[in-house]
Design an enzyme around this catalytic site. Structure first.
Site, mmCIF file in Angstrom:
data_model
loop_
_atom_site.group_PDB
_atom_site.id
_atom_site.type_symbol
_atom_site.label_atom_id
_atom_site.label_comp_id
_atom_site.label_asym_id
_atom_site.label_seq_id
_atom_site.Cartn_x
_atom_site.Cartn_y
_atom_site.Cartn_z
ATOM 1 N N CYS A 99 -5.193 6.652 6.591
ATOM 2 C CA CYS A 99 -3.744 6.503 6.501
ATOM 3 C C CYS A 99 -3.368 5.020 6.457
ATOM 4 O O CYS A 99 -2.585 4.577 5.607
ATOM 5 C CB CYS A 99 -3.104 7.200 7.702
ATOM 6 S SG CYS A 99 -1.319 7.280 7.646
ATOM 7 N N CYS A 100 -3.957 4.223 7.362
ATOM 8 C CA CYS A 100 -3.676 2.784 7.375
ATOM 9 C C CYS A 100 -4.157 2.119 6.091
ATOM 10 O O CYS A 100 -3.517 1.190 5.591
ATOM 11 C CB CYS A 100 -4.362 2.113 8.560
ATOM 12 S SG CYS A 100 -3.453 2.222 10.099
ATOM 13 N N CYS A 148 3.668 1.769 13.341
ATOM 14 C CA CYS A 148 4.374 2.956 12.876
ATOM 15 C C CYS A 148 4.699 3.856 14.078
ATOM 16 O O CYS A 148 3.955 3.883 15.068
ATOM 17 C CB CYS A 148 3.509 3.723 11.886
ATOM 18 S SG CYS A 148 3.168 2.814 10.379
ATOM 19 N N CYS A 204 2.137 6.227 15.857
ATOM 20 C CA CYS A 204 0.931 5.556 16.367
ATOM 21 C C CYS A 204 1.251 4.442 17.355
ATOM 22 O O CYS A 204 0.389 3.617 17.670
ATOM 23 C CB CYS A 204 0.138 4.974 15.196
ATOM 24 S SG CYS A 204 -0.199 6.174 13.920
ATOM 25 N N CYS A 230 -5.303 -1.967 12.067
ATOM 26 C CA CYS A 230 -4.936 -1.171 10.888
ATOM 27 C C CYS A 230 -5.867 -1.469 9.715
ATOM 28 O O CYS A 230 -6.011 -0.654 8.814
ATOM 29 C CB CYS A 230 -3.485 -1.429 10.485
ATOM 30 S SG CYS A 230 -3.194 -3.087 9.838
HETATM 31 S S1 SF4 Z 1 -0.107 3.019 11.857
HETATM 32 FE FE1 SF4 Z 1 -0.298 5.267 11.857
HETATM 33 S S2 SF4 Z 1 1.280 6.071 10.458
HETATM 34 FE FE2 SF4 Z 1 1.068 3.850 10.117
HETATM 35 S S3 SF4 Z 1 -0.305 3.663 8.413
HETATM 36 FE FE3 SF4 Z 1 -1.581 3.516 10.273
HETATM 37 S S4 SF4 Z 1 -2.219 5.622 10.788
HETATM 38 FE FE4 SF4 Z 1 -0.563 5.743 9.240
#
Ligand code: SF4
Length: 238
Positions: free
Chosen positions: A114-115, A198, A201, A225
């Site tokens: 996701c990151c 985010c 998280c 991240c």
């Molecule tokens: S901080 Fe969380 S929601 Fe944001 S990009 Fe990374 S995993 Fe995804």
């Protein structure tokens, strides 16, 4: 101070320099980098307290220094509002994001992926599109377990210098600088957050580690991240 003349063991400087000396050192580093890279020097602004310090320091060196923000669909509303106000004040801050579809709750099932999609890829795009040869970050070696081994000047990617001018600052010195210079900060700090990301998280934590509230409950807890650990200077097509 020449960019290449930074101390090898920066950790000794964390407690041997006082606040004023650290501010002067950071300004000298940015000034030297601006002299060397000019328009190809850009600040990465994550909208957190450390980024606001380096943004303010850079603006003291030259109001012409530009910046970029990487945002995601999961940023808290407070951060989005703060970003919009900042960009209205500083149109030279360019905003990058990645709107591609991703699986539901990828931040729970595969936070690294996701990151990578939502943060690392837009950072690569910023570096490519803004023609960046040197980027300035607010990274600090006292923030947590994953940040102890960085240097003030690094070249992890060939052809891309990373400047960490407040690497040796304590958290309290960040707040000291922000207060003394009346720099605006993300309102989430007033709610008790110490490190911002985010919404899914990022949590309030009483752990002494400043980044302990990040990615709680996942393998990435207190981690990164990827923008400080993954290659960034790559040919990137969206
Ligand atoms: S901080 Fe969380 S929601 Fe944001 S990009 Fe990374 S995993 Fe995804």
């Amino acid at each position: 101070m020449a960019l290449t003349a930074t101390a090898e063991n920066v950790k000794e400087l964390v407690d041997s320099l006082n606040f004023s000396e650290k501010v002067q050192r950071a300004l000298c580093l940015i000034h030297e980098a601006y002299r060397e890279y000019g328009d190809r020097l850009v600040v990465a602004n994550s909208l957190g307290k450390d980024s606001m310090v380096v943004w303010d320091l850079a603006k003291k060196v030259s109001p012409d220094i530009k910046g970029f923000i990487v945002t995601t669909r999961f940023k808290p509303v407070e951060t989005v509002a703060f970003m919009n106000e900042l960009v209205a004040d500083y149109p030279e801050l360019k905003v990058f994001s990645n709107d591609e579809e991703i699986p539901d709750k990828l931040y729970e099932t595969a936070p690294d992926k996701c990151c990578d999609i939502l943060k690392v890829q837009p950072t690569r795009r910023a570096i490519q599109e803004m023609n960046i040869d040197c980027w300035i970050t607010g990274l600090r070696c006292t923030e947590g377990r994953t940040r102890t081994d960085f240097q003030e000047v690094e070249e992890r990617d060939k052809g891309l210098i990373k400047l960490n001018p407040i690497l040796i600052w304590h958290e309290r010195e960040v707040w000291e600088y922000l207060a003394l210079n009346k720099v605006p900060v993300n309102p989430l700090y007033a709610k008790g957050y110490r490190s911002l990301g985010c919404a899914p998280c990022t949590h309030i934590s009483s752990d002494p580690d400043e980044r302990a509230g990040r990615w709680i409950g996942t393998s990435k807890c207190g981690g990164e991240c990827g923008i400080h650990t993954r290659p960034l200077k790559v040919d990137y097509q969206i």
